[in-house]
Design an enzyme around this catalytic site. Structure first.
Site, PDB file in Angstrom:
ATOM      1  CG  HIS A   1       0.772  -9.298  28.321  1.00 48.32           C
ATOM      2  ND1 HIS A   1       1.084 -10.158  26.862  1.00 48.32           N
ATOM      3  CD2 HIS A   1       1.187  -8.482  28.103  1.00 48.32           C
ATOM      4  CE1 HIS A   1       1.285  -8.940  26.739  1.00 48.32           C
ATOM      5  NE2 HIS A   1       1.119  -7.725  26.958  1.00 48.32           N
TER       6      HIS A   1
ATOM      7  CD  GLU B   1       2.109 -13.033  26.103  1.00 53.55           C
ATOM      8  OE1 GLU B   1       3.299 -13.078  26.202  1.00 53.55           O
ATOM      9  OE2 GLU B   1       1.694 -12.321  25.941  1.00 53.55           O
TER      10      GLU B   1
ATOM     11  CG  ASN C   1       1.784 -38.140  56.189  1.00 50.52           C
ATOM     12  OD1 ASN C   1       2.360 -38.710  55.943  1.00 50.52           O
ATOM     13  ND2 ASN C   1       2.380 -37.796  57.557  1.00 50.52           N
TER      14      ASN C   1
END
Lengths: 672, 121
Positions: A46, A68, A399
């Site tokens: 918002h 929203e 990794n």
């Protein structure tokens, strides 16, 4: 007019918002029922929408509107958080970031994601939400030309109570109608005097406006009150009909402000600029440009040097009055130094959001289920260090998941919990900060690594390497090969770049691993880059500095080793065998040998080492100056500092010196 | 004497933008970060106008309006409610709570000024 500082605040604010947004989304993935998180997502979106729109990001605002709306569905209980919704939301998040950075992704992407968001919260796959709403403009009705307006209105009784001004309304109407406007107050509705409250408004007005004003213009006068008041508005038209063009509704509103304000409004392209310029500072409260901070740091550094010169001078002059002032200046300079360094410190949490996201993405791509735990994210580091650490940490994390963690079936077969754990941990250790990435995966196989290093010609086949040295080979340039490149790990910086980046920051990388149990990569970094507390040492004719934080004690040099001339030796001190490095011999300095030489005990890694020196001069504020590129290969010195008398003292990097002398515990010549 | 306006919004950039717009026109601006802080400030001193956002931590804009209107000192102080287009029903809630009017976000600076001038002169 939006000034630069406002734009900078906007940029920092949105950075913090999107960081929070991503974090909440990722957390929701593991705790989908946490309504506080849903509310937070909603609130972040918002605010992003509101501020974004104000700063000219219309497309962003429009897109977030639908984003929203999807979370509004969840918030109001009409939908639930599903892995699908999180996946789509994260893609939507990426689009938001792209838009904020001034990129221009294909427009279909918005529609696609909006549809997906709506589908994820309604169970309806139809991309209805993607269709643009068509706003129909009311067509102008061609009626007779307007000559004036008849108007009757009665404002709500509480109008004055809530701050309205009935006179101002009348004045505005008179302005529209001009001097020939007829006004009549109607007081029929007035209650009896006994019941009349002075704050209440009961008067109605009737006006005749002899102006061909637009209806909107008149209604605008009552802009907020139309639905709570009585308003009759009738047009007085001329007999002959003629086509009328409908004026834009906005016109009336734009009339009022001074022309310069309207002119001063920044064009949209300009407002996007700050967001496109991406720098690493994410701390919302910091409103100083990094350059200025560096500038201050430089000056504080110079001040500390000047203060040291003053101290020297005061000591020579031995004037109590001067000494007192010097003490004061010293205290102030040190306070200023600490504050300035503290300003530069940023918590690790400013970059952990992206790691959480990475972990989430890695889990999806590799199909490995694992928990990603972050500990100590409040640990603070120099801003520059944090910025540079992001890429190496991303690499190590990739990794760990890609090569470290086994797939879930293999784990179960090995008797481990199916879900792996990857831990990002930060903590303080003296003047250093330790950041480690630990996994509970399959661990590193030293034999395999050594074999590969020999194959690649990185070490000779008969090299006698310790476990730690073998693991370090992982970070040798040319160790990682195409064979090893996967979609995940084979990108971005290589492990050798991790090492060089960390070392450029005066840090080191330590690797530990237990086959079958997991590995950990630990980055050891100095807390700050600019000034350290040092211990100033006299060695022959020269002076050297070691970081005070590394110093564990000072002892008289044992008689037993006084006469030797080998660069290194071993002696029993406090019932322990300790390797001693004779700095005089190592640095080959001349000058008289002191009568009572000293040994400085310093800690490096898990090891205590003694430095044999002639004299301890004392603790010293060491402003680190980088060595020139020509000398940068002298890695046993981490820099130089300028002393009060203008001389230069080199700063000894104890860890590197230990390594260069082959005394590190993993080294071939075990000291004990 | 210049008119004093209180702006309550949790977004620093919006707050600053509103403040700058108004200051350029000679208004005096006080800024608060949320409804609770705004309430304390508004009660402690009478402003010529209060502008408040809705979505804020601690106390929302509408909660602020309700609480402030419960205090006799708010009598005659106009409150303008900042709202986004998705919150149509909030507008009427804000009015019911005692707001004089509202400004829709995103707003142009000129538009905001027009409203402020209309309300406080």
């Amino acid at each position: 007019m939006i000034d630069e500082e406002t734009q900078e605040i906007f940029r920092q604010e949105t950075e913090a918002l999107i960081e929070s947004l991503q974090e909440c989304l990722l957390q929701l993935n593991s705790t989908p029922e946490d309504m506080d998180l849903v509310t937070q997502v909603f609130r972040d979106l918002h605010t992003l929408k509101g501020t974004g729109a104000m700063f000219g990001f219309a497309r962003l605002a429009e897109f977030i509107h639908d984003f929203e709306a999807a979370f509004e569905q969840v918030r109001s209980g009409n939908a639930v958080v599903t892995p699908d919704l999180i996946a789509v939301s994260l893609k939507a998040y990426d689009l938001i970031v792209a838009l904020l950075e001034g990129e221009d992704p294909a427009a279909e992407k918005d529609a696609e994601l909006k549809a997906a968001l709506s589908a994820a919260t309604s169970g309806d796959a139809a991309p209805a939400a993607a269709e643009a709403e068509v706003v129909e403009e009311a067509a102008a009705e061609a009626k007779g030309e307007i000559e004036g307006w008849k108007l009757r209105y009665k404002l709500p009784p509480e109008f004055m109570e809530i701050g309205g001004n009935p006179v101002a309304i009348l004045e505005e109407l008179l302005e529209i109608g001009g001097p020939d406007t007829k006004v009549e107050a109607i007081v029929d509705g007035l209650p009896a005097l006994a019941e009349l409250k002075p704050n209440e408004l009961h008067t109605a007005w009737e006006l005749l406006l002899p102006a061909d004003a637009d209806e909107e213009e008149i209604r605008d006068v009552f802009m907020f009150h139309e639905d709570s008041m009585e308003l009759e508005l009738t047009a007085i038209r001329a007999a002959a009909p003629a086509a009328v063009e409908v004026a834009e509704a906005e016109v009336t509103v734009e009339e009022a402000p001074a022309a310069e304000t309207a002119k001063a409004e920044a064009p949209k392209a300009d407002t996007k600029k700050p967001a496109a310029k991406k720098s690493g500072s994410a701390n919302v409260q910091m409103r100083v440009s990094a350059e200025r901070l560096d500038d201050i740091m430089d000056r504080v550094g110079e001040l500390v040097i000047a203060e040291a010169r003053l101290s020297d001078l005061a000591q020579k002059l031995n004037d109590p009055n001067l000494t007192e002032v010097v003490e004061d200046i010293r205290r102030l300079a040190l306070g200023l130094r600490d504050t300035t360094m503290a300003i530069r410190l940023t918590p690790l949490s400013s970059i952990t959001g992206r790691f959480q996201r990475l972990a989430h993405d890695l889990a999806g791509k590799t199909g490995k289920d694992f928990d990603f735990v972050i500990e100590g994210e409040e640990t603070e580091l120099d801003k520059t260090v944090i910025e540079k650490l992001s890429d190496p940490l991303v690499h190590i994390l990739r990794n760990a998941v890609d090569h470290g963690l086994e797939d879930n079936d293999t784990r179960v077969a090995a008797g481990k919990p199916a879900r792996g754990t990857v831990r990002l941990k930060a903590s303080y250790s003296g003047a250093d900060v330790l950041i480690s990435v630990q996994d509970d995966g399959k661990g590193l196989d030293p034999d395999f690594i050594l074999g590969r290093a020999i194959d690649r010609g990185l070490v000779s086949a008969d090299a006698n390497l310790s476990r730690g040295e073998i693991f370090q080979l992982l970070m040798a340039p040319g160790f990682s090969t195409a064979e090893q490149v996967t979609d995940l790990s084979g990108r971005g910086v290589g492990t050798d770049v991790v090492k060089s980046t960390v070392e450029a920051l005066r840090g080191s990388v330590e690797i530990e691993s237990e086959l079958g149990a997991g590995s950990s990569f630990t980055l050891r970094l100095p807390l700050t880059l600019a000034i350290i507390d040092g211990l100033l040492l006299q060695v022959g004719e020269d002076r050297y500095t070691v970081p005070l934080a590394a110093v564990e004690g000072i002892v008289e040099e044992p008689e037993a080793i006084r006469d030797g001339s080998d660069p290194t030796t071993t002696v029993e001190l406090r019932e322990k065998l300790i390797s001693i490095m004779r700095l005089r011999e190592i640095f080959e300095t001349g000058g008289e040998r002191a009568e009572f030489p000293k040994v400085v005990l310093v800690r490096t890694g898990d090891q205590q080492i003694g430095l044999a020196v002639d004299r301890i001069i004392g603790s010293y504020q060491t402003v680190i100056k980088q060595l020139s590129p020509m000398h940068s290969r002298l890695n046993v010195f981490s820099g130089a500092t300028i002393l009060g008398d203008g001389d230069v003292a080199l700063i000894v990097d104890v860890a590197q010196l230990v390594k260069a002398q082959g005394l590190d515990q993993d080294g071939k010549e075990q000291a004990a | 004497m210049s008119k004093e306006i209180l702006i309550i919004d949790d977004s620093p950039s919006v707050r600053r933008m509103v403040a700058m717009t108004l200051q350029q026109e000679g208004y005096e601006v006080t800024q608060c970060e949320d409804g609770a802080e705004g309430l304390d400030t508004a009660k402690a001193k009478r402003f010529d106008m209060v502008i408040t956002d809705q979505n804020m931590p601690n106390m929302t804009g509408i909660e602020f309006i309700q609480a402030y209107r419960n205090d006799p000192s708010s009598s005659g102080v106009p409150i303008i409610f900042l709202s986004t287009e998705s919150e149509g029903d909030l507008k009427s809630q804000a009015k019911a709570a005692g707001a004089l009017g509202w400004v829709m976000k995103p707003f142009e600076q000129a538009k905001l000024l027009a409203v402020v001038k209309k309300v406080v002169g």
